[in-house]
Write a protein that holds these residues in place. Structure first.
Motif, mmCIF file in Angstrom:
data_model
loop_
_atom_site.group_PDB
_atom_site.id
_atom_site.type_symbol
_atom_site.label_atom_id
_atom_site.label_comp_id
_atom_site.label_asym_id
_atom_site.label_seq_id
_atom_site.Cartn_x
_atom_site.Cartn_y
_atom_site.Cartn_z
ATOM 1 N N SER A 10 0.827 -1.205 0.000
ATOM 2 C CA SER A 10 0.000 0.000 0.000
ATOM 3 C C SER A 10 0.864 1.259 0.000
ATOM 4 C CB SER A 10 -0.920 -0.015 1.219
ATOM 5 O OG SER A 10 -1.661 1.167 1.302
ATOM 6 N N GLU A 11 2.008 1.198 0.690
ATOM 7 C CA GLU A 11 2.890 2.358 0.777
ATOM 8 C C GLU A 11 3.524 2.701 -0.563
ATOM 9 O OE1 GLU A 11 4.747 5.558 2.607
ATOM 10 O OE2 GLU A 11 3.097 4.270 3.252
ATOM 11 N N LEU A 12 3.576 1.738 -1.487
ATOM 12 C CA LEU A 12 4.159 2.010 -2.804
ATOM 13 C C LEU A 12 3.384 3.081 -3.568
ATOM 14 C CD1 LEU A 12 5.206 -1.512 -4.148
ATOM 15 C CD2 LEU A 12 6.676 0.297 -3.274
ATOM 16 N N ASN A 13 2.131 3.337 -3.180
ATOM 17 C CA ASN A 13 1.357 4.393 -3.831
ATOM 18 C C ASN A 13 1.872 5.783 -3.474
ATOM 19 O OD1 ASN A 13 -0.490 2.676 -5.139
ATOM 20 N ND2 ASN A 13 -1.666 2.433 -3.248
ATOM 21 N N SER A 14 2.675 5.861 -2.425
ATOM 22 C CA SER A 14 3.194 7.161 -2.002
ATOM 23 C C SER A 14 4.318 7.618 -2.930
ATOM 24 C CB SER A 14 3.727 7.079 -0.567
ATOM 25 O OG SER A 14 4.445 8.241 -0.220
ATOM 26 N N PRO A 15 4.328 8.883 -3.333
ATOM 27 C CA PRO A 15 5.403 9.379 -4.210
ATOM 28 C C PRO A 15 6.796 9.298 -3.574
ATOM 29 C CG PRO A 15 3.535 10.882 -4.210
ATOM 30 C CD PRO A 15 3.277 9.889 -3.121
ATOM 31 N N THR A 16 6.873 9.270 -2.238
ATOM 32 C CA THR A 16 8.180 9.239 -1.575
ATOM 33 C C THR A 16 8.596 7.838 -1.145
ATOM 34 O OG1 THR A 16 7.166 9.645 0.593
ATOM 35 C CG2 THR A 16 7.813 11.581 -0.712
ATOM 36 N N ALA A 17 7.837 6.802 -1.582
ATOM 37 C CA ALA A 17 8.115 5.442 -1.116
ATOM 38 C C ALA A 17 9.527 4.999 -1.481
ATOM 39 C CB ALA A 17 7.090 4.474 -1.707
ATOM 40 N N LEU A 18 9.953 5.257 -2.717
ATOM 41 C CA LEU A 18 11.270 4.786 -3.150
ATOM 42 C C LEU A 18 12.394 5.528 -2.437
ATOM 43 C CD1 LEU A 18 10.750 4.262 -6.988
ATOM 44 C CD2 LEU A 18 10.688 2.580 -5.155
ATOM 45 N N GLN A 19 12.151 6.748 -2.002
ATOM 46 C CA GLN A 19 13.187 7.478 -1.274
ATOM 47 C C GLN A 19 13.452 6.852 0.091
ATOM 48 O OE1 GLN A 19 12.741 11.742 -1.193
ATOM 49 N NE2 GLN A 19 11.705 11.784 -3.193
ATOM 50 N N GLU B 254 7.809 7.846 -9.548
ATOM 51 C CA GLU B 254 7.381 8.950 -8.690
ATOM 52 C C GLU B 254 6.414 9.870 -9.437
ATOM 53 O OE1 GLU B 254 10.942 10.781 -7.318
ATOM 54 O OE2 GLU B 254 11.300 9.288 -5.747
ATOM 55 N N SER B 255 6.664 10.062 -10.725
ATOM 56 C CA SER B 255 5.748 10.879 -11.514
ATOM 57 C C SER B 255 4.376 10.226 -11.608
ATOM 58 C CB SER B 255 6.320 11.091 -12.920
ATOM 59 O OG SER B 255 5.398 11.767 -13.750
ATOM 60 N N PHE B 256 4.358 8.916 -11.808
ATOM 61 C CA PHE B 256 3.085 8.196 -11.885
ATOM 62 C C PHE B 256 2.339 8.277 -10.555
ATOM 63 C CE2 PHE B 256 0.417 4.416 -11.524
ATOM 64 C CZ PHE B 256 -0.263 4.443 -12.745
ATOM 65 N N ALA B 257 3.061 8.108 -9.445
ATOM 66 C CA ALA B 257 2.419 8.171 -8.133
ATOM 67 C C ALA B 257 1.835 9.556 -7.868
ATOM 68 C CB ALA B 257 3.419 7.790 -7.040
ATOM 69 N N ASN B 258 2.513 10.585 -8.355
ATOM 70 C CA ASN B 258 2.031 11.950 -8.135
ATOM 71 C C ASN B 258 0.775 12.256 -8.938
ATOM 72 O OD1 ASN B 258 3.667 13.467 -6.226
ATOM 73 N ND2 ASN B 258 5.383 13.084 -7.612
ATOM 74 N N LYS B 259 0.506 11.469 -9.981
ATOM 75 C CA LYS B 259 -0.681 11.718 -10.810
ATOM 76 C C LYS B 259 -1.951 11.222 -10.133
ATOM 77 C CE LYS B 259 1.631 13.437 -14.307
ATOM 78 N NZ LYS B 259 2.996 13.412 -13.752
ATOM 79 N N HIS B 260 -1.838 10.307 -9.157
ATOM 80 C CA HIS B 260 -2.996 9.785 -8.419
ATOM 81 C C HIS B 260 -4.077 9.277 -9.375
ATOM 82 C CE1 HIS B 260 -1.382 11.123 -4.613
ATOM 83 N NE2 HIS B 260 -1.231 12.351 -5.090
ATOM 84 N N VAL B 261 -3.681 8.351 -10.225
ATOM 85 C CA VAL B 261 -4.651 7.743 -11.140
ATOM 86 C C VAL B 261 -5.731 7.055 -10.315
ATOM 87 C CG1 VAL B 261 -4.962 6.065 -12.993
ATOM 88 C CG2 VAL B 261 -2.904 7.476 -12.917
ATOM 89 N N LYS C 71 -6.367 -5.591 -8.733
ATOM 90 C CA LYS C 71 -6.279 -7.050 -8.804
ATOM 91 C C LYS C 71 -4.823 -7.502 -8.756
ATOM 92 C CE LYS C 71 -10.512 -7.558 -11.509
ATOM 93 N NZ LYS C 71 -11.107 -8.005 -12.775
ATOM 94 N N LEU C 72 -3.958 -6.800 -9.490
ATOM 95 C CA LEU C 72 -2.546 -7.167 -9.504
ATOM 96 C C LEU C 72 -1.929 -6.991 -8.124
ATOM 97 C CD1 LEU C 72 -0.079 -8.018 -11.137
ATOM 98 C CD2 LEU C 72 0.315 -5.609 -11.681
ATOM 99 N N ALA C 73 -2.274 -5.897 -7.456
ATOM 100 C CA ALA C 73 -1.736 -5.667 -6.108
ATOM 101 C C ALA C 73 -2.179 -6.754 -5.151
ATOM 102 C CB ALA C 73 -2.177 -4.292 -5.609
ATOM 103 N N ARG C 74 -3.414 -7.203 -5.281
ATOM 104 C CA ARG C 74 -3.926 -8.251 -4.400
ATOM 105 C C ARG C 74 -3.183 -9.564 -4.625
ATOM 106 N NH1 ARG C 74 -9.840 -7.846 -5.024
ATOM 107 N NH2 ARG C 74 -9.500 -9.117 -6.863
#
Length: 909
Positions: free
Chosen positions: A50-59, A114-121, A135-138
């Motif tokens: 779930s945290e991977l959705n955060s733009p700063t997760a990789l940092q 990070e750009s994709f996460a910031n778009k909040h699709v 589904k993929l995340a699950r």
């Protein structure tokens, strides 16, 4: 310690025995230890994904990704599980191991993610549907959980799972698998028991002449009611498929079998009179062809022709009789009968289709009463089905016996693979030995076993099933269309690396800094989608007739994620629709007047009433609210398209695409070029020609043929071409420049983790629990009670799933194995506990229960769509009826922080 253990409740371990007590010096039993570890790991995995959705997760991930907070040490990573998997099993993948840390991982992949996460699709909740990302995340969550639970051991060594002796499903023998679906009757699917039981001819007058047509007699029984028969021509099957497509737009339907006028020949030990009766189903077939096959004397031919002409004036075929007919019987349009039966039974597997009005009318309208000769034809075909099933059983039994003879060698082969570096040794042997006879004895036996398995699979696909004739016809047509020689010469002469490099330059070049051709193509497609959404939005907005309301919905779709989350939380807390929460919210301007708020609430009430009750009086208000819901979905999708467009136009996206293509494509091209892959195209064409000949020969054999000959024919087919197949594999491995050796080493590293755990050591769950209890961080007795509740829940859940599986198998008449042979490998061979795999299966079935074929709901009536969604939810509740509810736990969650600290140290090697 003794008093505590004696007061603890014990739970059966599935075999009627008391649970193993805790070892001396420990608080937790092996089972308690395992399920505490599993619960804490499952929650950590869920939080990390779930945290991977955060733009700063990789940092906060750690190397190789950059961080604004400085270097993140492994023991300090907030995502220890994902970091371990990435470092050990993703970054060192044979293709990705050459990627540079800064140029690829930081400057391209990290920037893109990070750009994709910031778009909040948008999420599933926004779009009122399951998104592919959800589904993929699950699925990823369950797989990572399985990997960590199996791979990270406990220090005590007493870890124990729930085992059920009755988990083994009653074996019926592999030869029974998949055969019962072909039985003539007694195979109800979603309440319908159908069989295309016979074929007769009908005559239709067009202007002056009569034209004969084949009509398929369908025997139908529903919910235990008396059976009846209906007659349907092929064109009516076509109309059924079209009507189903109209009733359920977007629903994936299986293709209708092509028209097939082929008949089947059988031998019967019956009298001449019986044989004569069997010809009733053939009376309008090409008589000359029938006479040639039946060897009827000339006098009988002329009699038959005159009888056939006179039959054109009746709606049913007349009885043909002759005393000179041999025991060979031709079953008119038999292959078409089988393929249409397979089609019907396939579409009936879908509950919505089985309950549709189109299907009910097709199977019940205009019933017919069969005459004597048609009843004889029904019995003939029923007997043919029985003979066919018996032949399949005998084929599978013979193939299974031959495969079983290799059990000793296969067990030795299994041990070789399971042992350390087994896969590396296998592929090293393939690389060094130029032919199968040069292989070691156990590998030669494996090739022999594989030969039998492939032969059985070919038989199953192209001969054994109802849809086998259709599948074989398709394969034959495709084979006839493929230009193998041209393909071989093109591949032989062309340089794929140079061709693809030129194509990349053509599509990705950015002259004078302008957008590339690929970016223009993507932009054109996405802009077209945005315009399509806008046209639909304008149409719906005109029906709503309130620009303030529509503007507020659009503002929500474009709002910051924090604002959206707050409004969603309000909708959940107040148990109202998200539309109501948006329109009444003061976080988004403009504010509504009291009259507008009243109109929204009235529409919401009408919406709920119209969904639950088909009420014409409230239809107008419900439709108005439905338009609002559609508008929100369209605004959300339009914004998604705009976000994707902005991502495509970013320079880093193009650079990342080029790098990924280069990383994965170039090594394969080198292998493919050096191994002379083009020569294998001819080998495959020869195999296809040979296989077609063998299958056609088997189709021509009468039912009294020895199954040993059929088995041997397919095994010989595989034997004739296995040398060419091995040569292809050998050449690829010989010229791989170490690529496949690295790939095997990569797989072995994963297996080593599953078998032996991480190099950082084991997790001392008992010490963790005892330390927290001693320090007063948790209530020991309450925590033990929660752990035992989790164990009891897992036991009840497994038992529920077992009973559900048995009921399903009994209803469908199937068993566990699909093709004959022996089960060579088990999950435990690779470090995966069978009980953990069973838990994954239960979780997958629970999550997949709500998945349905996608529907184009935007074109459907919104109220009907919502009604279907609620019915679908009720269906899911029925499917999971009786499933034990997971107990709520709070006390053991207090162990999460010290558990994660221990987990970081174990994985930080």
């Amino acid at each position: 310690m003794t008093e505590m253990q004696s007061s603890d409740p014990t739970f059966p371990n599935g075999k009627g025995e008391a649970e193993t007590p805790a070892p001396p010096g420990q608080i937790l039993t092996g089972k308690q230890e395992h399920y505490l570890k599993r619960e804490l790991i499952a929650r950590q995995v869920r939080d990390e994904i779930s945290e991977l959705n955060s733009p700063t997760a990789l940092q906060r991930f750690g190397a190789p990704f950059r961080s604004e907070f400085g270097e993140v040490a492994p023991v300090d990573s907030e995502l220890p599980i994902l970091r371990y998997i990435f470092v050990h099993h993703v970054r060192n993948f044979p293709f990705l191991d050459k990627a540079r840390e800064k140029e690829f991982w930081q400057d391209k992949l990290q920037v893109f993610l990070e750009s994709f996460a910031n778009k909040h699709v948008s999420s599933s909740e926004d779009r009122l549907e399951e998104t592919k990302r959800r589904k993929l995340a699950r699925k990823c969550e369950k797989l990572v959980e399985l990997m960590m639970v199996s791979g990270v051991p406990t220090a005590s060594g007493y870890e124990e799972r729930i085992q059920f002796s009755e988990m083994e499903v009653v074996e019926r023998g592999a030869q029974d698998s998949g055969l019962l679906v072909n039985i003539p009757e007694g195979n109800a699917i979603n309440g319908w028991d159908v069989n295309v039981a016979a074929v007769r001819t009908t005559s239709v007058k067009r202007t002056v002449r009569y034209h004969s047509h084949a009509e398929f007699i369908i025997r139908v029984s529903r919910n235990g009611k008396d059976e009846h028969h209906v007659g349907r021509r092929y064109g009516e099957f076509v109309k059924l498929q079209k009507r189903l497509s109209t009733e359920m737009p977007g629903k994936h339907l299986p293709p209708l079998p092509r028209k097939n006028k082929t008949s089947s020949t059988s031998w019967w030990g019956s009298t001449a009179d019986d044989d004569a009766s069997s010809l009733s189903s053939l009376s309008t077939q090409d008589t000359s062809a029938i006479d040639d096959r039946l060897s009827v004397p000339s006098s009988s031919k002329s009699l038959r022709r005159s009888t056939s002409k006179s039959s054109m004036r009746s709606t049913r075929s007349p009885r043909a009789s002759t005393s000179d007919v041999s025991r060979e019987t031709v079953l008119y349009r038999e292959e078409q009968r089988l393929s249409l039966r397979a089609f019907l039974r396939t579409v009936l597997q879908n509950k919505r289709i089985a309950e549709s009005k189109a299907m009910e009318e097709f199977l019940t309208a205009r019933p017919v009463k069969l005459n004597e000769e048609e009843l004889v034809d029904v019995q003939r075909r029923k007997d043919m089905d029985a003979v066919r099933i018996e032949e399949q059983k005998r084929f599978y039994e013979i193939a299974r016996q031959r495969a079983a003879e290799l059990d000793v060698y296969m067990e030795r082969f299994r041990r070789d693979i399971v042992e350390s570096n087994g896969l590396t040794k296998l592929f090293a042997e393939i690389r060094e030995k130029p032919s199968i006879p040069d292989l070691s004895p156990q590998y030669q036996k494996f090739a022999e076993w594989l030969r039998i398995e492939v032969a059985a699979t070919l038989y199953h696909l192209f001969l054994a099933e109802d849809n086998s004739p259709e599948l074989f016809a398709q394969a034959k047509r495709i084979h006839g269309l493929v230009p193998y020689t041209l393909m071989k010469n093109v591949i032989r002469i062309a340089n794929p690396a140079a061709v693809m490099s030129g194509v990349l330059d053509l599509f990705m070049a950015q002259p004078f800094g302008s957008r590339s051709l690929l970016q223009r193509i993507f932009s054109l497609t996405l802009n077209e989608g945005i315009k399509d959404f806008q046209r639909s939005i304008d149409t719906l907005a005109a029906k709503v007739e309130d620009t303030i309301l529509t503007q507020k919905l659009k503002s929500f779709a474009e709002a910051e994620e924090e604002v959206k989350n707050e409004i969603r939380a309000e909708a959940v807390a107040d148990d109202v629709d998200i539309i109501v929460a948006i329109l009444r919210s003061e976080l988004i301007s403009p504010e509504l007047t009291p009259e507008q708020i009243g109109k929204v609430f009235n529409g919401y009430v009408a919406w709920n009433h119209a969904v639950e009750n088909v009420d014409i009086e409230m239809q107008q208000g419900a439709q108005w609210f439905a338009h609002m819901k559609q508008l929100l979905k369209l605004y959300t999708r339009q914004r998604d398209k705009a976000m994707m467009l902005s991502i495509v136009e970013e320079p880093v996206t193009l650079q990342l695409f080029r790098d990924l293509f280069t990383i994965f494509y170039e090594p394969l091209v080198r292998v493919y070029k050096s191994a002379n892959v083009y020569s294998s195209i001819t080998d495959f064409a020869q195999f296809a020609d040979d296989a077609i000949g063998v299958i056609e020969s088997a189709q021509r054999q009468d039912t009294s043929a020895d199954p040993n000959q059929t088995v041997q024919a397919f095994i010989d087919l595989c034997a004739r071409h296995e040398a060419n197949f091995y040569k292809f594999i050998h050449e690829v491995h010989q010229h791989d420049n170490g690529l496949f050796q690295k790939l095997m080493a990569w797989i072995e590293e994963i297996l080593d983790f599953l078998r032996n755990g991480p190099a950082g050591g084991k997790m001392d769950i008992n010490a963790l629990f005892q330390g927290a209890a001693g320090a007063g961080q948790i209530n020991k007795d309450l925590a033990l009670t929660e752990i035992n509740q989790l164990i009891k829940w897992q036991e009840d859940r497994k038992r529920w799933h077992l009973n559900k599986t048995r009921q399903k198998m009994a209803a469908e008449g199937t068993s566990g194995d699909a093709i004959p042979g022996v089960t060579t490998f088990k999950g435990s061979d690779f470090g995966l506990d069978e009980a953990d795999l069973e838990d994954l299966t239960i979780s997958d079935e629970a999550s997949d229960a709500s998945d349905e074929d996608s529907m184009d709901e935007d074109k459907d009536d919104p109220i009907a769509v919502e009604r279907r969604r609620r019915i679908k939810k009720q269906d899911q509740l029925r499917r999971t009826a009786g499933e034990p509810a997971k107990p709520e736990v709070t006390e053991i969650l207090k162990l999460a922080d010290p558990f994660n600290i221990m987990l970081r140290h174990v994985l930080a090697d």
